[in-house]
Design an enzyme around this catalytic site. Structure first.
Site, PDB file in Angstrom:
ATOM      1  N   LYS A  17      -6.388   6.529  -3.522  1.00  0.00           N
ATOM      2  CA  LYS A  17      -7.812   6.509  -3.184  1.00  0.00           C
ATOM      3  C   LYS A  17      -8.573   7.619  -3.927  1.00  0.00           C
ATOM      4  O   LYS A  17      -7.948   8.494  -4.571  1.00  0.00           O
ATOM      5  CB  LYS A  17      -7.944   6.642  -1.663  1.00  0.00           C
ATOM      6  CG  LYS A  17      -7.483   5.398  -0.881  1.00  0.00           C
ATOM      7  CD  LYS A  17      -7.580   5.659   0.632  1.00  0.00           C
ATOM      8  CE  LYS A  17      -7.471   4.402   1.455  1.00  0.00           C
ATOM      9  NZ  LYS A  17      -7.571   4.697   2.924  1.00  0.00           N
ATOM     10  N   ASN A 120      -7.651  10.122   3.241  1.00  0.00           N
ATOM     11  CA  ASN A 120      -6.195  10.090   3.447  1.00  0.00           C
ATOM     12  C   ASN A 120      -5.385   9.644   2.230  1.00  0.00           C
ATOM     13  O   ASN A 120      -4.255   9.171   2.362  1.00  0.00           O
ATOM     14  CB  ASN A 120      -5.851   9.239   4.671  1.00  0.00           C
ATOM     15  CG  ASN A 120      -6.347   7.814   4.534  1.00  0.00           C
ATOM     16  OD1 ASN A 120      -6.935   7.454   3.530  1.00  0.00           O
ATOM     17  ND2 ASN A 120      -6.091   7.008   5.544  1.00  0.00           N
ATOM     18  N   HIS A 123      -3.662   4.013   0.202  1.00  0.00           N
ATOM     19  CA  HIS A 123      -3.604   2.772   0.986  1.00  0.00           C
ATOM     20  C   HIS A 123      -2.276   2.082   0.702  1.00  0.00           C
ATOM     21  O   HIS A 123      -1.820   2.062  -0.443  1.00  0.00           O
ATOM     22  CB  HIS A 123      -4.742   1.819   0.602  1.00  0.00           C
ATOM     23  CG  HIS A 123      -4.510   0.427   1.126  1.00  0.00           C
ATOM     24  ND1 HIS A 123      -4.823   0.058   2.420  1.00  0.00           N
ATOM     25  CD2 HIS A 123      -3.935  -0.672   0.557  1.00  0.00           C
ATOM     26  CE1 HIS A 123      -4.456  -1.206   2.618  1.00  0.00           C
ATOM     27  NE2 HIS A 123      -3.919  -1.671   1.501  1.00  0.00           N
ATOM     28  N   GLU A 134      -3.997  -8.782  -0.361  1.00  0.00           N
ATOM     29  CA  GLU A 134      -4.524  -7.633  -1.103  1.00  0.00           C
ATOM     30  C   GLU A 134      -4.139  -7.685  -2.588  1.00  0.00           C
ATOM     31  O   GLU A 134      -4.967  -7.382  -3.453  1.00  0.00           O
ATOM     32  CB  GLU A 134      -4.024  -6.331  -0.466  1.00  0.00           C
ATOM     33  CG  GLU A 134      -4.618  -6.093   0.915  1.00  0.00           C
ATOM     34  CD  GLU A 134      -3.891  -4.998   1.687  1.00  0.00           C
ATOM     35  OE1 GLU A 134      -2.971  -4.357   1.130  1.00  0.00           O
ATOM     36  OE2 GLU A 134      -4.254  -4.782   2.859  1.00  0.00           O
TER      37      GLU A 134
HETATM   38  P1  IDP Z   1      -3.792   2.719   7.443  1.00  0.00           P
HETATM   39  O1  IDP Z   1      -4.455   3.058   6.131  1.00  0.00           O
HETATM   40  O2  IDP Z   1      -2.843   3.805   7.885  1.00  0.00           O
HETATM   41  O3  IDP Z   1      -3.156   1.345   7.445  1.00  0.00           O
HETATM   42  P2  IDP Z   1      -5.847   1.536   9.149  1.00  0.00           P
HETATM   43  O4  IDP Z   1      -5.878   1.690  10.635  1.00  0.00           O
HETATM   44  O5  IDP Z   1      -5.461   0.209   8.604  1.00  0.00           O
HETATM   45  O6  IDP Z   1      -4.931   2.710   8.569  1.00  0.00           O
HETATM   46  O7  IDP Z   1      -7.302   1.919   8.618  1.00  0.00           O
HETATM   47  C1  IDP Z   1      -7.664   1.627   7.290  1.00  0.00           C
HETATM   48  C2  IDP Z   1      -8.372   2.825   6.709  1.00  0.00           C
HETATM   49  O8  IDP Z   1      -9.595   3.026   7.418  1.00  0.00           O
HETATM   50  C3  IDP Z   1      -7.614   4.149   6.853  1.00  0.00           C
HETATM   51  O9  IDP Z   1      -6.672   4.360   5.818  1.00  0.00           O
HETATM   52  C4  IDP Z   1      -8.735   5.149   6.800  1.00  0.00           C
HETATM   53  O10 IDP Z   1      -9.153   5.394   5.450  1.00  0.00           O
HETATM   54  C5  IDP Z   1      -9.851   4.409   7.535  1.00  0.00           C
HETATM   55  N1  IDP Z   1      -9.875   4.744   8.973  1.00  0.00           N
HETATM   56  C6  IDP Z   1      -9.064   4.273   9.932  1.00  0.00           C
HETATM   57  N2  IDP Z   1      -9.359   4.797  11.137  1.00  0.00           N
HETATM   58  C7  IDP Z   1     -10.400   5.624  10.918  1.00  0.00           C
HETATM   59  C8  IDP Z   1     -11.166   6.479  11.777  1.00  0.00           C
HETATM   60  O11 IDP Z   1     -10.949   6.568  12.998  1.00  0.00           O
HETATM   61  N3  IDP Z   1     -12.139   7.209  11.182  1.00  0.00           N
HETATM   62  C9  IDP Z   1     -12.423   7.150   9.857  1.00  0.00           C
HETATM   63  N4  IDP Z   1     -11.720   6.351   9.002  1.00  0.00           N
HETATM   64  C10 IDP Z   1     -10.729   5.606   9.533  1.00  0.00           C
HETATM   65 MG    MG Z   2      -3.989  -0.562   7.351  1.00  0.00          MG
END
Ligand code: IDP
Ligand code: MG
Length: 160
Positions: A17, A120, A123, A134
């Site tokens: 990212k 973070n 992805h 995807e």
């Molecule tokens: P993942 O990337 O660990 O699979 P997901 O729950 O699928 O996590 O969420 C997708 C992306 O959305 C996360 O990687 C993060 O960038 C963003 N995200 C998820 N939850 C939050 C939140 O509570 N606040 C801000 N961004 C979030």
């Molecule tokens: Mg996810």
């Protein structure tokens, strides 16, 4: 054909990212995948248009963080990759760690390279269905490269 070539090779979509690019972490993150023994099958350095980011995160539409994550993913260039191995999706999710660095375990990519509650670094697809969806968003079938690693018998082989 060797035994390990007959094993079903799963593919997963990995995106480094915008923060991984700006924080100069691409090489070190890619090393984790190489060291683990996954095989790179495709790669594209690109800026994701907002409309594509919306399709990428469509499963999260309506959640409070949806607009923010679409903006984050499309704000700056990213490295989009397909990595391949038996069990590639679960292996990659373990390498990545929990969603944000502040609570991801040390030893994981998110746990070692960040502590943000919003950015973070990476992805990774979370299921075979999301991986297929995807990968199709970013790559044409002919852009996925099929080849054998020279040492794959040792990396993926079984001793039976
Ligand atoms: P993942 O990337 O660990 O699979 P997901 O729950 O699928 O996590 O969420 C997708 C992306 O959305 C996360 O990687 C993060 O960038 C963003 N995200 C998820 N939850 C939050 C939140 O509570 N606040 C801000 N961004 C979030
Ligand atoms: Mg996810």
């Amino acid at each position: 054909m060797s035994a390990c070539e007959q094993i079903m090779q799963e593919q997963t979509l990995i995106i480094l990212k915008p923060d991984a690019v700006h924080r100069h972490k691409m090489g070190r993150i890619i090393s984790r995948f190489e060291d683990k023994g996954l095989k790179l099958a495709a790669a594209k350095f690109m800026q994701i248009p907002e409309a594509l980011a919306r399709r990428h995160y469509a499963v999260h539409e309506g959640k409070p963080f949806f607009e923010g994550v679409v903006k984050y993913l499309s704000s700056s260039p990213v490295l989009v990759m397909v990595w391949q191995a038996e069990g590639a999706i679960q292996i990659s999710r373990k390498l990545m760690g929990a969603t944000f660095g502040f609570d991801a375990e040390p030893g994981t990519i998110r746990g070692d390279f960040g502590c943000s509650r919003g950015y973070n670094l990476i992805h990774g697809s979370d299921s075979p269905q999301s991986a297929a969806y995807e990968i199709g968003l970013y790559f044409k079938p002919e852009e996925i490269v099929d080849y054998s690693l020279a040492d794959q018998n040792w990396i993926w082989g079984r001793n039976d």
